[in-house]
Write a protein that holds these residues in place. Structure first.
Motif, mmCIF file in Angstrom:
data_model
loop_
_atom_site.group_PDB
_atom_site.id
_atom_site.type_symbol
_atom_site.label_atom_id
_atom_site.label_comp_id
_atom_site.label_asym_id
_atom_site.label_seq_id
_atom_site.Cartn_x
_atom_site.Cartn_y
_atom_site.Cartn_z
ATOM 1 N N TYR A 1 0.845 -1.188 0.000
ATOM 2 C CA TYR A 1 0.000 0.000 0.000
ATOM 3 C C TYR A 1 0.884 1.243 0.000
ATOM 4 O O TYR A 1 1.944 1.256 0.623
ATOM 5 C CB TYR A 1 -0.921 0.003 1.220
ATOM 6 C CG TYR A 1 -1.700 -1.282 1.376
ATOM 7 C CD1 TYR A 1 -2.836 -1.524 0.617
ATOM 8 C CD2 TYR A 1 -1.266 -2.272 2.269
ATOM 9 C CE1 TYR A 1 -3.542 -2.712 0.743
ATOM 10 C CE2 TYR A 1 -1.958 -3.464 2.403
ATOM 11 C CZ TYR A 1 -3.101 -3.684 1.638
ATOM 12 O OH TYR A 1 -3.790 -4.865 1.753
ATOM 13 N N GLN B 1 -4.500 5.849 10.241
ATOM 14 C CA GLN B 1 -4.978 4.667 10.946
ATOM 15 C C GLN B 1 -6.304 4.176 10.386
ATOM 16 O O GLN B 1 -6.537 2.963 10.288
ATOM 17 C CB GLN B 1 -5.098 4.968 12.439
ATOM 18 C CG GLN B 1 -3.753 5.200 13.112
ATOM 19 C CD GLN B 1 -3.886 5.615 14.558
ATOM 20 O OE1 GLN B 1 -4.770 6.402 14.914
ATOM 21 N NE2 GLN B 1 -3.007 5.107 15.406
ATOM 22 N N LEU C 1 -5.469 2.285 7.151
ATOM 23 C CA LEU C 1 -4.802 1.000 7.407
ATOM 24 C C LEU C 1 -5.784 -0.017 7.980
ATOM 25 O O LEU C 1 -5.711 -1.216 7.671
ATOM 26 C CB LEU C 1 -3.618 1.209 8.347
ATOM 27 C CG LEU C 1 -2.485 2.062 7.789
ATOM 28 C CD1 LEU C 1 -1.341 2.158 8.795
ATOM 29 C CD2 LEU C 1 -1.979 1.535 6.449
ATOM 30 N N PHE D 1 -4.296 -3.692 7.333
ATOM 31 C CA PHE D 1 -2.839 -3.695 7.230
ATOM 32 C C PHE D 1 -2.217 -4.438 8.394
ATOM 33 O O PHE D 1 -2.541 -4.204 9.558
ATOM 34 C CB PHE D 1 -2.318 -2.255 7.196
ATOM 35 C CG PHE D 1 -0.822 -2.152 7.180
ATOM 36 C CD1 PHE D 1 -0.115 -2.408 6.020
ATOM 37 C CD2 PHE D 1 -0.122 -1.796 8.329
ATOM 38 C CE1 PHE D 1 1.273 -2.315 6.002
ATOM 39 C CE2 PHE D 1 1.262 -1.698 8.318
ATOM 40 C CZ PHE D 1 1.960 -1.956 7.143
ATOM 41 N N LEU E 1 4.070 -0.897 3.609
ATOM 42 C CA LEU E 1 3.469 0.429 3.511
ATOM 43 C C LEU E 1 4.506 1.388 2.936
ATOM 44 O O LEU E 1 5.578 1.568 3.510
ATOM 45 C CB LEU E 1 3.004 0.906 4.885
ATOM 46 C CG LEU E 1 2.409 2.322 4.949
ATOM 47 C CD1 LEU E 1 1.164 2.430 4.068
ATOM 48 C CD2 LEU E 1 2.085 2.697 6.390
ATOM 49 N N LEU F 1 -4.941 6.272 0.024
ATOM 50 C CA LEU F 1 -4.138 5.051 0.042
ATOM 51 C C LEU F 1 -4.351 4.319 -1.268
ATOM 52 O O LEU F 1 -5.483 4.154 -1.731
ATOM 53 C CB LEU F 1 -4.537 4.167 1.224
ATOM 54 C CG LEU F 1 -3.866 2.794 1.342
ATOM 55 C CD1 LEU F 1 -3.656 2.410 2.808
ATOM 56 C CD2 LEU F 1 -4.682 1.691 0.641
#
Length: 273
Positions: free
Chosen positions: A4, A17, A20, A25, A32, A256
């Motif tokens: 990602y 956050q 993710l 994640f 990442l 993202l």
């Protein structure tokens, strides 16, 4: 394993956050990628690094202009431009560890399989991918060297030289490398930078164009991931380029990218005070 990539954080932790969590994640198996500008302007620069540093083994990060400026402030290379949002970070007992980490980071990276190339502001058409990786390594070597880092940071600021040539030496060469990787938005066809312009594509001054619109000197097979230019709002009809700065710190959203599926995820942000 998932991969990602996320655009400029600038001290905004909760949207990161949120993203993710949305993709589940897992730092023990996922990667990442972060396009730089981890800190400054947003409300939680310290907390962002508190969150990222323990999982740095799962991160691929390039330095942005705000990261380098924070490093310069932390090391006393400048006292200018000390944004209030950095105070908790600059007074933290963890600051030396975090700044040592910054000193290890590159300005440009390529994925192992060669399908992605990432830097904060981009890689200009005049540089081949191998050139760019070499110039990044030059600067990274200076940052990691105790005898050179402070002199470089003291001489890092300024808009000149505005155009690359292979004969550049010393701080002029290092400043040009730094400005290109971390501050570039629009250039002339010969690569001359205009570092004052920050606006929309529609309003670019005559003679200049977005750096990614000029034909490359040598074919580039990588897709470029970059941030820095929030005015693009992540919208670019240009094959081979993916802008990831979507203005989270200005109250828009954080983006993202799933690097394998090319799917985008977005989280809305509160504007920094």
């Amino acid at each position: 394993m998932g991969r990602y990539a996320v655009g400029d954080l600038q001290g905004c932790l909760e949207p990161l956050q949120c993203l993710l969590e949305e993709v589940a994640f897992n730092p023990s198996q996922d990667e990442l990628w972060l396009v730089g500008d981890l800190v400054n302007r947003g409300p939680h620069s310290l907390e962002v690094l508190d969150f990222l540093y323990p999982i740095r083994h799962a991160l691929t990060v390039v330095l942005g202009n705000h990261d380098l400026h924070t490093l310069a402030l932390a090391r006393g290379a400048t006292t200018q431009g000390r944004h209030a949002s950095l105070e908790s970070l600059l007074s933290s007992t963890q600051l030396p560890a975090y700044m040592d980490w910054f000193r290890e980071l590159p300005l440009c990276v390529r994925s192992n399989c060669g399908e992605y190339l990432m830097s904060h502001a981009g890689v200009p058409s005049q540089w081949s991918t191998e050139d760019a990786l070499g110039y990044s390594a030059e600067l990274q070597a200076v940052l990691s060297e105790d005898q050179q880092v402070d002199a470089f940071l003291q001489n890092m600021y300024g808009n000149e030289p505005a155009c690359w040539n292979d004969g550049l030496q010393g701080f002029d060469r290092l400043r040009m490398i730094t400005n290109t990787f971390t501050r570039m938005r629009v250039t002339r066809q010969n690569g001359e930078l205009n570092l004052k312009y920050k606006g929309r594509i529609e309003d670019i001054p005559d003679g200049y164009a977005p750096w990614f619109t000029w034909p490359t000197a040598s074919p580039r097979r990588e897709t470029q991931l970059f941030g820095h230019w929030a005015a693009l709002d992540g919208k670019l009809d240009q094959p081979g380029y993916i802008p990831l700065d979507t203005g989270c710190v200005w109250g828009r959203y954080m983006t993202l990218l799933d690097m394998d599926s090319r799917e985008f995820h977005r989280c809305h942000c509160e504007p920094a005070q």
